[in-house]
Design an enzyme around this catalytic site. Structure first.
Site, short mmCIF file in Angstrom:
data_model
loop_
_atom_site.label_atom_id
_atom_site.label_comp_id
_atom_site.label_asym_id
_atom_site.label_seq_id
_atom_site.Cartn_x
_atom_site.Cartn_y
_atom_site.Cartn_z
N ILE A 19 0.84 -1.20 0.00
CA ILE A 19 0.00 0.00 0.00
C ILE A 19 0.87 1.25 0.00
O ILE A 19 0.59 2.23 -0.70
CB ILE A 19 -0.93 -0.02 1.23
CG1 ILE A 19 -1.99 -1.12 1.06
CG2 ILE A 19 -1.57 1.34 1.48
CD1 ILE A 19 -2.82 -1.39 2.30
N ARG A 39 12.66 0.27 6.32
CA ARG A 39 13.82 -0.62 6.30
C ARG A 39 13.98 -1.11 4.86
O ARG A 39 13.06 -0.98 4.04
CB ARG A 39 13.64 -1.77 7.28
CG ARG A 39 12.46 -2.64 6.96
CD ARG A 39 12.23 -3.66 8.06
NE ARG A 39 11.03 -4.41 7.76
CZ ARG A 39 10.14 -4.79 8.65
NH1 ARG A 39 10.31 -4.51 9.92
NH2 ARG A 39 9.07 -5.48 8.29
N ASN A 91 2.20 4.59 7.68
CA ASN A 91 1.65 3.42 6.98
C ASN A 91 2.29 2.10 7.39
O ASN A 91 1.62 1.08 7.39
CB ASN A 91 1.80 3.65 5.46
CG ASN A 91 1.64 2.37 4.65
OD1 ASN A 91 0.54 1.88 4.47
ND2 ASN A 91 2.77 1.83 4.19
N TYR A 155 -1.95 -6.02 17.13
CA TYR A 155 -2.28 -5.31 15.89
C TYR A 155 -3.61 -4.58 16.04
O TYR A 155 -3.74 -3.40 15.69
CB TYR A 155 -2.35 -6.33 14.76
CG TYR A 155 -2.61 -5.78 13.37
CD1 TYR A 155 -1.64 -5.07 12.68
CD2 TYR A 155 -3.84 -6.01 12.73
CE1 TYR A 155 -1.87 -4.59 11.39
CE2 TYR A 155 -4.08 -5.54 11.45
CZ TYR A 155 -3.09 -4.83 10.78
OH TYR A 155 -3.32 -4.37 9.51
N LYS A 159 -4.22 -0.61 15.76
CA LYS A 159 -5.06 -0.03 14.70
C LYS A 159 -6.18 0.81 15.31
O LYS A 159 -6.55 1.85 14.78
CB LYS A 159 -5.61 -1.15 13.81
CG LYS A 159 -4.52 -1.84 12.98
CD LYS A 159 -3.95 -0.88 11.97
CE LYS A 159 -2.58 -1.23 11.47
NZ LYS A 159 -1.95 -0.20 10.68
N ALA A 186 -9.31 -2.80 4.00
CA ALA A 186 -9.76 -4.09 4.54
C ALA A 186 -8.96 -5.22 3.92
O ALA A 186 -8.22 -5.93 4.60
CB ALA A 186 -11.25 -4.28 4.30
P1 NAP Z 1 3.62 -4.61 3.43
O1 NAP Z 1 3.25 -5.23 2.15
O2 NAP Z 1 4.35 -5.42 4.44
O3 NAP Z 1 4.43 -3.26 3.20
C1 NAP Z 1 4.86 -2.51 4.33
C2 NAP Z 1 6.26 -1.97 4.12
O4 NAP Z 1 6.64 -1.33 5.36
C3 NAP Z 1 7.28 -3.08 3.88
O5 NAP Z 1 8.26 -2.63 2.98
C4 NAP Z 1 7.89 -3.29 5.26
O6 NAP Z 1 9.22 -3.77 5.22
C5 NAP Z 1 7.88 -1.87 5.82
N1 NAP Z 1 7.88 -1.89 7.28
C6 NAP Z 1 6.98 -2.52 8.07
N2 NAP Z 1 7.30 -2.33 9.36
C7 NAP Z 1 8.42 -1.57 9.38
C8 NAP Z 1 9.23 -1.05 10.43
N3 NAP Z 1 8.96 -1.31 11.71
N4 NAP Z 1 10.31 -0.30 10.09
C9 NAP Z 1 10.59 -0.06 8.80
N5 NAP Z 1 9.87 -0.52 7.76
C10 NAP Z 1 8.78 -1.28 8.05
O7 NAP Z 1 2.26 -4.08 4.18
P2 NAP Z 1 0.86 -3.56 3.55
O8 NAP Z 1 -0.06 -4.71 3.42
O9 NAP Z 1 1.13 -2.68 2.39
O10 NAP Z 1 0.32 -2.71 4.79
C11 NAP Z 1 0.54 -1.31 4.90
C12 NAP Z 1 -0.40 -0.76 5.96
O11 NAP Z 1 -1.75 -1.02 5.60
C13 NAP Z 1 -0.20 -1.37 7.36
O12 NAP Z 1 -0.35 -0.37 8.34
C14 NAP Z 1 -1.34 -2.38 7.46
O13 NAP Z 1 -1.74 -2.58 8.79
C15 NAP Z 1 -2.42 -1.65 6.67
N6 NAP Z 1 -3.46 -2.56 6.18
C16 NAP Z 1 -3.21 -3.45 5.18
C17 NAP Z 1 -4.23 -4.28 4.72
C18 NAP Z 1 -4.04 -5.24 3.58
O14 NAP Z 1 -5.04 -5.90 3.21
N7 NAP Z 1 -2.87 -5.36 3.01
C19 NAP Z 1 -5.49 -4.24 5.33
C20 NAP Z 1 -5.71 -3.33 6.37
C21 NAP Z 1 -4.68 -2.49 6.78
P3 NAP Z 1 9.55 -5.26 4.63
O15 NAP Z 1 9.54 -5.07 3.12
O16 NAP Z 1 10.88 -5.56 5.21
O17 NAP Z 1 8.44 -6.15 5.12
#
Ligand code: NAP
Length: 261
Positions: A19, A39, A91, A155, A159, A186
């Site tokens: 995202i 990171r 994010n 989590y 949130k 979602a």
């Molecule tokens: P993702 O695919 O894991 O991408 C997140 C990025 O942030 C990754 O590059 C990750 O590093 C980096 N990251 C995470 N924690 C970190 C930290 N502590 N320090 C530095 N970098 C960090 O996640 P996503 O699904 O896009 O989610 C993004 C946001 O949307 C989150 O807040 C999640 O809770 C929210 N969300 C997502 C969904 C969904 O369906 N995907 C639904 C509801 C809410 P790495 O590449 O090393 O993992």
């Protein structure tokens, strides 16, 4: 429509994958300068190579956001390099499955560190710069804050707290003209989501089961659709009177009549 983001300095945490990468792309399309605060993983490396090849005004500032000292250092570095911060998109996060029964208190606290503390730390350290720019904060939360999920207390608590802080900061920062809003996804296909699906038996069948319950189009939300809502909320011209809002971008998943699916 001009969102008024040209040359603005926008920080996107976790902006190099999933995202966050969608939000980075949308900000770049609006002519903003983007700092991906993350990171460095393989996914992030690929993404940064792509934006660098396209000569986009986008830099990576590397930090492990669960370390508060690294959050403080990163904000100082960004201010020094760019001289301003106009937008902060909190994010980065991970659905790490620390449940009530299967977890421990230490793992719960660790989950808050991964998902919540850096939202506060970055807003806190960026505040002087945001005051100068009358900037905007967008917190990416989750439907889990409203619906629960089961087996993910850390989590869910994070949130939910992000939604409370969105209202709290919107109130506290009114005198400074800083707007604070939240976007709640979602079901969005990202590296995080794929990893979670793969932990389940028969991920394809499970995915179909999930998308069958998403009323609008029976499909996952696209990262670009979360990003479009986010750039709107960052826009000083188009959302200049929008603050303290929780915008759920989910194809009707949380609120529409279950009889529809
Ligand atoms: P993702 O695919 O894991 O991408 C997140 C990025 O942030 C990754 O590059 C990750 O590093 C980096 N990251 C995470 N924690 C970190 C930290 N502590 N320090 C530095 N970098 C960090 O996640 P996503 O699904 O896009 O989610 C993004 C946001 O949307 C989150 O807040 C999640 O809770 C929210 N969300 C997502 C969904 C969904 O369906 N995907 C639904 C509801 C809410 P790495 O590449 O090393 O993992």
């Amino acid at each position: 429509m001009d969102l008024g983001l040209k040359d603005k300095v926008i920080i996107v945490t976790g902006g190099g994958a999933g995202i966050g990468a969608g939000i980075t792309r949308a900000c770049l399309e609006e002519g903003a300068r983007v700092v991906v605060l993350s990171r460095l993983s393989e996914n992030v490396q690929h993404f940064m190579a792509e934006v660098e090849a396209a000569k986009q005004p986008c830099v990576l500032v590397e930090a492990h956001l669960d370390d508060t000292a690294q959050c403080e250092k990163a904000i100082a570095e960004i201010e020094q390099r760019f001289g301003a911060i106009d937008g902060l998109v909190n994010n980065a996060g991970v659905n790490d499955g620390v449940g009530l029964e299967n977890g421990t208190v230490d793992r719960f606290i660790e989950s808050l560190r991964k998902n919540l503390f850096h939202y506060y730390a970055l807003a806190h350290y960026a505040l002087p710069a945001l005051k100068r720019s009358k900037g905007s904060i967008v917190n990416i939360s989750s439907k889990v804050a409203l619906t629960g999920q089961g087996n993910t207390s850390g989590y869910a608590a994070s949130k939910g707290a992000q939604l409370a802080l969105t209202r709290e900061w919107a109130a506290e920062l009114l005198p400074h003209g800083i707007r604070v809003n939240a976007v709640l996804p979602a079901e969005v296909m990202t590296p995080l989501y794929k990893r979670w699906l793969e932990t389940l038996g028969d991920p394809e069948a499970r995915l179909k089961q999930i998308t069958d319950k998403i009323p609008l189009g029976r499909r996952m939300t696209l990262s670009s659709e979360i990003a479009a809502a986010t750039v709107f909320l960052l826009s000083p011209t188009q959302s200049g009177h929008t603050t303290g809002q929780h915008l759920i971008v989910d194809g009707g998943y949380v609120h529409l009549d279950r009889a529809l699916t």
